[in-house]
Scaffold this active site. Structure first.
Site, PDB file in Angstrom:
ATOM      1  N   ASP A  30       0.858  -1.188   0.000  1.00 29.95           N
ATOM      2  CA  ASP A  30       0.000   0.000   0.000  1.00 29.95           C
ATOM      3  C   ASP A  30       0.891   1.232   0.000  1.00 29.95           C
ATOM      4  OD1 ASP A  30      -3.249   0.196   0.878  1.00 29.95           O
ATOM      5  OD2 ASP A  30      -2.060   2.050   0.884  1.00 29.95           O
ATOM      6  N   THR A  86     -11.913   1.535  -7.342  1.00 29.01           N
ATOM      7  CA  THR A  86     -12.452   2.038  -8.614  1.00 29.01           C
ATOM      8  C   THR A  86     -13.745   2.796  -8.299  1.00 29.01           C
ATOM      9  OG1 THR A  86     -13.587  -0.087  -8.958  1.00 29.01           O
ATOM     10  CG2 THR A  86     -11.482   0.191 -10.049  1.00 29.01           C
ATOM     11  N   LEU A 153     -16.729 -11.109  -2.675  1.00 25.85           N
ATOM     12  CA  LEU A 153     -16.823 -11.103  -1.210  1.00 25.85           C
ATOM     13  C   LEU A 153     -17.872 -10.108  -0.745  1.00 25.85           C
ATOM     14  CD1 LEU A 153     -12.989 -10.706  -0.476  1.00 25.85           C
ATOM     15  CD2 LEU A 153     -14.254 -12.840  -0.782  1.00 25.85           C
ATOM     16  N   GLU A 155     -18.998  -7.738   2.449  1.00 29.98           N
ATOM     17  CA  GLU A 155     -18.498  -7.197   3.711  1.00 29.98           C
ATOM     18  C   GLU A 155     -19.198  -7.924   4.850  1.00 29.98           C
ATOM     19  OE1 GLU A 155     -18.535  -2.953   4.106  1.00 29.98           O
ATOM     20  OE2 GLU A 155     -17.831  -2.669   2.062  1.00 29.98           O
ATOM     21  N   LYS A 207     -18.775  -9.805 -13.205  1.00 33.67           N
ATOM     22  CA  LYS A 207     -18.828  -9.132 -11.906  1.00 33.67           C
ATOM     23  C   LYS A 207     -19.917  -8.042 -11.880  1.00 33.67           C
ATOM     24  CE  LYS A 207     -17.955  -7.310  -8.041  1.00 33.67           C
ATOM     25  NZ  LYS A 207     -17.300  -7.533  -6.817  1.00 33.67           N
ATOM     26  N   ASN A 211     -23.557  -8.116  -9.710  1.00 33.33           N
ATOM     27  CA  ASN A 211     -23.972  -7.101  -8.737  1.00 33.33           C
ATOM     28  C   ASN A 211     -25.263  -6.405  -9.176  1.00 33.33           C
ATOM     29  OD1 ASN A 211     -22.021  -7.633  -6.894  1.00 33.33           O
ATOM     30  ND2 ASN A 211     -20.925  -5.701  -7.078  1.00 33.33           N
ATOM     31  N   CYS A 263     -20.561  -1.117  -3.157  1.00 32.30           N
ATOM     32  CA  CYS A 263     -20.542  -1.845  -4.439  1.00 32.30           C
ATOM     33  C   CYS A 263     -21.787  -1.659  -5.284  1.00 32.30           C
ATOM     34  CB  CYS A 263     -20.323  -3.328  -4.164  1.00 32.30           C
ATOM     35  SG  CYS A 263     -18.842  -3.603  -3.189  1.00 32.30           S
ATOM     36  N   LYS A 266     -22.415   1.904  -6.728  1.00 34.03           N
ATOM     37  CA  LYS A 266     -21.329   2.278  -7.642  1.00 34.03           C
ATOM     38  C   LYS A 266     -21.364   1.424  -8.913  1.00 34.03           C
ATOM     39  CE  LYS A 266     -17.165   0.451  -6.450  1.00 34.03           C
ATOM     40  NZ  LYS A 266     -16.554  -0.384  -7.466  1.00 34.03           N
TER      41      LYS A 266
HETATM   42  C1  UGA Z   1     -21.882  -7.077  -2.592  1.00 34.99           C
HETATM   43  C2  UGA Z   1     -22.076  -8.481  -3.204  1.00 34.99           C
HETATM   44  O1  UGA Z   1     -23.034  -9.223  -2.449  1.00 34.99           O
HETATM   45  C3  UGA Z   1     -20.749  -9.248  -3.241  1.00 34.99           C
HETATM   46  O2  UGA Z   1     -20.937 -10.485  -3.913  1.00 34.99           O
HETATM   47  C4  UGA Z   1     -19.722  -8.398  -3.993  1.00 34.99           C
HETATM   48  O3  UGA Z   1     -18.456  -9.024  -4.012  1.00 34.99           O
HETATM   49  C5  UGA Z   1     -19.578  -7.058  -3.323  1.00 34.99           C
HETATM   50  O4  UGA Z   1     -20.867  -6.404  -3.319  1.00 34.99           O
HETATM   51  C6  UGA Z   1     -18.578  -6.261  -4.101  1.00 34.99           C
HETATM   52  O5  UGA Z   1     -18.848  -5.944  -5.256  1.00 34.99           O
HETATM   53  O6  UGA Z   1     -17.451  -6.067  -3.614  1.00 34.99           O
HETATM   54  P1  UGA Z   1     -21.740  -6.097  -0.100  1.00 34.99           P
HETATM   55  O7  UGA Z   1     -21.794  -4.744  -0.749  1.00 34.99           O
HETATM   56  O8  UGA Z   1     -20.722  -6.361   0.944  1.00 34.99           O
HETATM   57  O9  UGA Z   1     -21.527  -7.245  -1.236  1.00 34.99           O
HETATM   58  O10 UGA Z   1     -23.149  -6.337   0.577  1.00 34.99           O
HETATM   59  P2  UGA Z   1     -24.436  -7.265   0.377  1.00 34.99           P
HETATM   60  O11 UGA Z   1     -24.480  -8.252   1.459  1.00 34.99           O
HETATM   61  O12 UGA Z   1     -24.540  -7.753  -0.999  1.00 34.99           O
HETATM   62  O13 UGA Z   1     -25.588  -6.188   0.646  1.00 34.99           O
HETATM   63  C7  UGA Z   1     -25.755  -5.042  -0.201  1.00 34.99           C
HETATM   64  C8  UGA Z   1     -26.989  -4.276   0.169  1.00 34.99           C
HETATM   65  O14 UGA Z   1     -28.151  -5.013  -0.142  1.00 34.99           O
HETATM   66  C9  UGA Z   1     -27.106  -3.948   1.653  1.00 34.99           C
HETATM   67  O15 UGA Z   1     -27.595  -2.641   1.799  1.00 34.99           O
HETATM   68  C10 UGA Z   1     -28.087  -4.970   2.188  1.00 34.99           C
HETATM   69  O16 UGA Z   1     -28.757  -4.569   3.330  1.00 34.99           O
HETATM   70  C11 UGA Z   1     -29.015  -5.096   0.986  1.00 34.99           C
HETATM   71  N1  UGA Z   1     -29.776  -6.358   0.929  1.00 34.99           N
HETATM   72  C12 UGA Z   1     -29.148  -7.536   0.703  1.00 34.99           C
HETATM   73  C13 UGA Z   1     -31.159  -6.317   1.063  1.00 34.99           C
HETATM   74  O17 UGA Z   1     -31.752  -5.242   1.269  1.00 34.99           O
HETATM   75  N2  UGA Z   1     -31.871  -7.480   0.951  1.00 34.99           N
HETATM   76  C14 UGA Z   1     -31.270  -8.659   0.733  1.00 34.99           C
HETATM   77  O18 UGA Z   1     -31.993  -9.690   0.632  1.00 34.99           O
HETATM   78  C15 UGA Z   1     -29.882  -8.704   0.604  1.00 34.99           C
END
Ligand code: UGA
Length: 432
Positions: A30, A86, A153, A155, A207, A211, A263, A266
């Site tokens: 980094d 990004t 992944l 979070e 990817k 998303n 994610c 964006k």
């Molecule tokens: C997301 C994707 O799930 C990952 O596969 C991906 O690698 C990542 O983006 C990325 O591009 O790096 P993340 O942003 O950590 O992961 O979070 P998610 O668990 O997917 O949740 C995203 C949003 O959707 C949150 O606000 C969550 O509360 C909401 N959500 C999720 C719902 O409102 N309902 C659901 O059933 C699931």
């Protein structure tokens, strides 16, 4: 094989540590020297369950190293993962690739033997082609191979998602690079993970399409939830009923606040921007973005109705303010829309979050951080459960309330309405 992860943000750090834990030697690089020094002391800049323990373990057994010297680290490594950010371009919607290209230029002048250069960051279609052009300026094409290996992944679940992914996607037409990477991922493949090798551009698009599709599923069920509220139907029955169809699947059909995080918002914007570049109309994703942008307004309107159209001087408590549970990440959290709006309308807001105080609310009038659930909800008129942390799943509201009873608006449908109503509280949830 020696690996080099460039960028110790979320993707780089988690992947680097997990690769080290699988027995590889990994250097995480980094350009932020302060961050590198903290990491060497075992101090982790992000909140991710289980990460700290893995860093300390692998740093001690010398499989994991931290450095701010990119050129030296690249020279010493065989496989280079580019894991820098990004973000959305300021004032625009496309991805800002400046960090990717700056790093590529630095790699370019450090290629001393054959290297596989991989984008793990989420990058638009054709970014790999551009990196290849940059590297070709100073190096013969035999000296490197540019591959796309997107990460999936989540979070808060990142370590589990790395060790037990649904799939590993490798975008390359280069047989040698493909063979080496299949070998690198063999500990996961042997446990049953699907391994898919595609063209580099296809991997880049997989990817974004994934998303965008997940964001679509969430937005879809959120809109169905709006209809359920008007028709006396429980949206959870709909999610289950739809999800039992294997073609649909039950995951990511939980209705709630607007999706947020670093994610989905964006990447949905960036894929539209890529499609515009190639003169293609992704109208479904455009509608998803629009619908999600309107989601907080819909939930705030419900708050307004629940409080009988009187928000001024009402005491409102937020349980959880991050974009979801198990993270300290505030990026694009729906609370960033809801709390300022309620504060502007004269509400008095207390919030509690398991990850503590949030600077995002520091300048808002009548918004205070409380360090316990009890102190946050004391004297409230309305308690809003905004995120689904385990900490909020078994609260005995009856024992906590001394005087008047507050109303509960459970935006994550954690509780059973009959149980809460039996305790004498007015209870509202989403899509019911
Ligand atoms: C997301 C994707 O799930 C990952 O596969 C991906 O690698 C990542 O983006 C990325 O591009 O790096 P993340 O942003 O950590 O992961 O979070 P998610 O668990 O997917 O949740 C995203 C949003 O959707 C949150 O606000 C969550 O509360 C909401 N959500 C999720 C719902 O409102 N309902 C659901 O059933 C699931």
């Amino acid at each position: 094989m020696k690996l080099c992860m460039i960028g110790t943000g979320y993707v780089g750090l988690v992947s680097g540590v997990c690769f080290a834990d699988l027995g590889n030697e990994v250097i995480c690089v980094d350009n932020n020297i302060k961050k590198v020094n903290l990491l060497k002391k075992g101090k982790i800049p992000i909140y991710e369950p289980g990460l700290s323990e893995l860093v300390v373990k692998n740093f001690k057994n010398k499989r994991l190293h931290f450095s701010s010297d990119l050129k030296k680290s690249v020279k010493e490594s065989d496989i280079i993962f580019i894991c820098v950010g990004t973000p959305t371009k300021k004032g625009g919607s496309s991805a800002d690739l400046s960090q990717i290209y700056n790093v590529s230029k630095e790699i370019s002048s450090s290629i001393n033997k054959f290297k596989i250069v991989i984008t793990k960051s989420t990058v638009p279609v054709t970014t790999g082609d551009e990196i290849e052009k940059i590297l070709s300026k100073k190096n013969s094409k035999k000296k490197f191979s540019v591959v796309s290996n997107p990460e999936f992944l989540r979070e808060g679940e990142a370590i589990r998602d790395f060790i037990y992914p649904d799939r590993v996607v490798i975008g390359t037409n280069d047989k040698k690079a493909g063979r080496i990477l299949k070998n690198l991922y063999s500990p996961l493949i042997s446990k049953g993970t699907s391994y898919l090798q595609t063209s580099r551009r296809a991997a880049e698009l997989i990817k974004y399409a994934s998303n965008a599709f997940l964001a679509t599923k969430i937005t879809f069920i959120n809109e169905i939830a709006n209809l359920c509220e008007k028709t006396d139907i429980n949206v959870e029955d709909i999610s289950i009923g739809m999800g039992l169809d294997k073609r649909i699947g039950g995951r990511f059909l939980r209705a709630g606040p607007a999706y947020g995080g670093s994610c989905f918002p964006k990447d949905t914007k960036a894929i539209i921007s890529t499609a515009d570049k190639f003169k293609t109309n992704l109208s479904v994703i455009k509608s998803v973005i629009k619908s999600n942008a309107n989601r907080s307004k819909i939930l705030l309107d419900r708050v307004y109705q629940i409080l009988n159209k009187k928000i001024r001087k009402k005491k409102i408590s937020f349980l959880g303010v991050t974009f979801k549970a198990n993270t300290d990440d505030m990026r694009d959290s729906s609370s960033l829309k809801m709390i300022p709006w309620l504060s502007k309308k004269g509400a008095i807001i207390n919030y509690f979050d398991p990850t503590g105080y949030k600077k995002e609310f520091s300048k808002l009038k009548n918004v205070s951080h409380k360090s316990t659930i009890n102190s946050a909800i004391e004297g409230s008129d309305l308690v809003i459960i905004h995120t689904e942390w385990n900490d909020f799943k078994s609260i005995n509201f009856k024992n906590l309330v001394k005087g008047k009873k507050f109303i509960i608006f459970d935006m994550r449908n954690i509780y059973s309405s009959t149980k809460i109503k039996d305790q004498g509280f007015k209870y509202f949830s989403v899509g019911k």
